[in-house]
Design a protein around this motif. Sequence first.
Motif, PDB file in Angstrom:
ATOM      1  N   THR A 210      16.455  56.355  32.274  1.00 42.77           N
ATOM      2  CA  THR A 210      16.345  56.424  30.818  1.00 42.77           C
ATOM      3  C   THR A 210      17.624  56.998  30.208  1.00 42.77           C
ATOM      4  N   ASP A 211      18.153  58.060  30.811  1.00 46.17           N
ATOM      5  CA  ASP A 211      19.419  58.628  30.331  1.00 46.17           C
ATOM      6  C   ASP A 211      20.518  57.571  30.329  1.00 46.17           C
ATOM      7  N   PHE A 212      20.560  56.763  31.389  1.00 41.99           N
ATOM      8  CA  PHE A 212      21.535  55.681  31.485  1.00 41.99           C
ATOM      9  C   PHE A 212      21.302  54.651  30.385  1.00 41.99           C
ATOM     10  N   ALA A 213      20.066  54.200  30.228  1.00 41.70           N
ATOM     11  CA  ALA A 213      19.763  53.130  29.287  1.00 41.70           C
ATOM     12  C   ALA A 213      20.047  53.527  27.845  1.00 41.70           C
ATOM     13  N   MET A 214      19.814  54.789  27.515  1.00 41.48           N
ATOM     14  CA  MET A 214      20.033  55.248  26.141  1.00 41.48           C
ATOM     15  C   MET A 214      21.511  55.287  25.765  1.00 41.48           C
ATOM     16  N   GLY A 215      22.388  55.201  26.751  1.00 38.28           N
ATOM     17  CA  GLY A 215      23.818  55.190  26.462  1.00 38.28           C
ATOM     18  C   GLY A 215      24.369  53.805  26.218  1.00 38.28           C
ATOM     19  N   ALA A 216      23.509  52.779  26.273  1.00 32.62           N
ATOM     20  CA  ALA A 216      23.957  51.397  26.126  1.00 32.62           C
ATOM     21  C   ALA A 216      23.646  50.859  24.732  1.00 32.62           C
ATOM     22  N   GLY A 217      24.349  49.798  24.365  1.00 34.17           N
ATOM     23  CA  GLY A 217      24.040  49.134  23.110  1.00 34.17           C
ATOM     24  C   GLY A 217      22.766  48.338  23.199  1.00 34.17           C
ATOM     25  N   THR A 218      22.570  47.669  24.351  1.00 37.63           N
ATOM     26  CA  THR A 218      21.365  46.866  24.582  1.00 37.63           C
ATOM     27  C   THR A 218      20.835  47.140  25.975  1.00 37.63           C
ATOM     28  N   LEU A 219      19.529  47.271  26.098  1.00 37.24           N
ATOM     29  CA  LEU A 219      18.873  47.418  27.386  1.00 37.24           C
ATOM     30  C   LEU A 219      18.161  46.121  27.722  1.00 37.24           C
ATOM     31  N   VAL A 220      18.507  45.532  28.873  1.00 35.33           N
ATOM     32  CA  VAL A 220      17.785  44.388  29.419  1.00 35.33           C
ATOM     33  C   VAL A 220      16.910  44.942  30.534  1.00 35.33           C
ATOM     34  N   VAL A 221      15.585  44.786  30.417  1.00 40.93           N
ATOM     35  CA  VAL A 221      14.683  45.541  31.281  1.00 40.93           C
ATOM     36  C   VAL A 221      13.471  44.700  31.686  1.00 40.93           C
ATOM     37  N   ALA A 295      16.907  38.535  35.106  1.00 39.14           N
ATOM     38  CA  ALA A 295      17.699  39.614  34.519  1.00 39.14           C
ATOM     39  C   ALA A 295      19.104  39.135  34.186  1.00 39.14           C
ATOM     40  N   ALA A 296      19.717  38.382  35.111  1.00 39.53           N
ATOM     41  CA  ALA A 296      21.069  37.865  34.876  1.00 39.53           C
ATOM     42  C   ALA A 296      21.079  36.914  33.688  1.00 39.53           C
ATOM     43  N   TYR A 297      20.101  36.022  33.630  1.00 38.62           N
ATOM     44  CA  TYR A 297      20.033  35.081  32.511  1.00 38.62           C
ATOM     45  C   TYR A 297      19.861  35.815  31.184  1.00 38.62           C
ATOM     46  N   ALA A 298      18.954  36.790  31.153  1.00 31.17           N
ATOM     47  CA  ALA A 298      18.711  37.536  29.919  1.00 31.17           C
ATOM     48  C   ALA A 298      19.967  38.263  29.463  1.00 31.17           C
ATOM     49  N   ALA A 299      20.688  38.874  30.396  1.00 34.27           N
ATOM     50  CA  ALA A 299      21.924  39.576  30.036  1.00 34.27           C
ATOM     51  C   ALA A 299      22.967  38.601  29.507  1.00 34.27           C
ATOM     52  N   GLY A 300      23.051  37.426  30.133  1.00 34.94           N
ATOM     53  CA  GLY A 300      23.988  36.420  29.646  1.00 34.94           C
ATOM     54  C   GLY A 300      23.681  35.991  28.228  1.00 34.94           C
ATOM     55  N   ARG A 301      22.410  35.857  27.901  1.00 41.75           N
ATOM     56  CA  ARG A 301      22.022  35.486  26.533  1.00 41.75           C
ATOM     57  C   ARG A 301      22.351  36.606  25.553  1.00 41.75           C
ATOM     58  N   VAL A 302      22.144  37.865  25.987  1.00 40.05           N
ATOM     59  CA  VAL A 302      22.505  38.999  25.131  1.00 40.05           C
ATOM     60  C   VAL A 302      23.996  38.978  24.816  1.00 40.05           C
ATOM     61  N   LEU A 303      24.797  38.557  25.780  1.00 38.85           N
ATOM     62  CA  LEU A 303      26.248  38.479  25.580  1.00 38.85           C
ATOM     63  C   LEU A 303      26.662  37.270  24.744  1.00 38.85           C
ATOM     64  N   GLY A 304      25.701  36.452  24.358  1.00 35.87           N
ATOM     65  CA  GLY A 304      25.997  35.351  23.449  1.00 35.87           C
ATOM     66  C   GLY A 304      26.242  34.014  24.112  1.00 35.87           C
ATOM     67  N   GLU A 305      25.998  33.913  25.423  1.00 36.12           N
ATOM     68  CA  GLU A 305      26.246  32.657  26.119  1.00 36.12           C
ATOM     69  C   GLU A 305      25.063  31.704  25.965  1.00 36.12           C
TER      70      GLU A 305
END
Length: 472
Positions: A210-221, A295-305
Amino acid sequence: MVETRYVEIPPPAGPLDLSRPHFVGICGAGMSALARLLAGRGAQVSGSDMKTGQAAAGLEAAGCQVRTGHDATNTAGASVVVWSSVIDAANPEIIAARAAGVPVAHRSHVLAQLVAEADRSVVVAGTHGKSTATAMLAAALGHLRPSWAAGAAPVGSVNGHAGSGLLIAEGDESDRSVAWYRPDVAIVLNADDDHPEVFSGTGDVVGTLTDFAMGAGTLVVSADDAGARKVSHRVRGNGGTEVVTFGESAGADVRLLSVVPTTGGSTVTVLDPGGVRVSWTVRTPGRPAVLASLAAYAAGRVLGEEPEPLAAGLSGFAGVRRRMQFFGEVEGVRVVDSFAHHPTAIAADIAAARELAGGRVIVAFEPCGATRVRVLGSRMGVALAAADEVVLLPVRDAVSTPAAAVVSGDGIERAAVAAGVRVHEGGGLAQAAVAVAALAGPGDVVLTMGVGEVAGLGALILASAARSVALV
């Protein structure tokens, strides 16, 4: 990381000069990835390790200077000396660097700085599947030529690469250092009761992630894993970090619709957040690989791909070494190599092997880590009981353990037998290979499982099986 000594990692002291880094234990999985990444960026990388061999040769081919053994003179000229949590504070290179006033930094400090300096960054965390998801994301975004660093190498490749300003990295939670990272996108695959030498239980792991995730702009989980859901609930309650979920659960943003088994893998279809169905091929058997691809696909979509290049990149990904990797076949006996060492991962990989087997599943398992076996051994035994036969090797220590703390695999064996599976003594690698070859027949899948020496068991099993056939 399987088991590490409990260490206190001080906060980063400030920007590091990474022009001439020296890595103490450079051949380790996480260390070698960073060494490759920095060498590819033009740094003069040096390092030392007690065991070198093929790993050192690969690093030297990448431009690193590798010395066998640890010696105070090895750090001469270094701009920073890098250690990991398996390195003892009494290491002569650490002592020499501090005496000479050379900055000494934990490997997490180096990665944290690279994440902060990247144009865009993704860090993959969780108890299981990090290396696979990290490498899958690098493959899915291959058209962007990302930089990346993983804890294991993809099949036919290496575990780190310097490319564009987009950095994809694996974040290790085993020593709590994952909390240092502040990526644009944080991925949390799962949160399980692991690393008992460091954490007091699942709740403790959830807190660190949680400490890690709160430091990010977006959490893919993950929307499916209970521990990951606790992380996402806490992050949502805190605000400031967008949350994107993946999984089979009905409310997942990237929702798994179907998994159709194929030879050695599966075809996956998801419902994209845009409302369209997207499919790709996963070339590694088992549910964990499917979820890592989500997870990889979701992160790629978050990055705008767009969906199409992401799916194409995932379909072309051949898998990660020692993660349900097909090793070979002789006389109808297939050997598959697995890195599983936690009860959850053991159960998942045996289930995946069951999908491949026309006959039985035979597991040759090497437990690792005194604390891990003491705390989780009974659960390991129960998980192993999903196999048809188990060959149990001696417990291997990942770090030096006082004689009084050394444990055996007796507790694993007792739990496995009580759960209904036959257990055979493995002894050393040669004895285990003979035992497996005597048990296996056409249609069976042999799963070599664990960390360390067991990685070399597959070749011995295939040779032993071949000799057994020749003698009939």
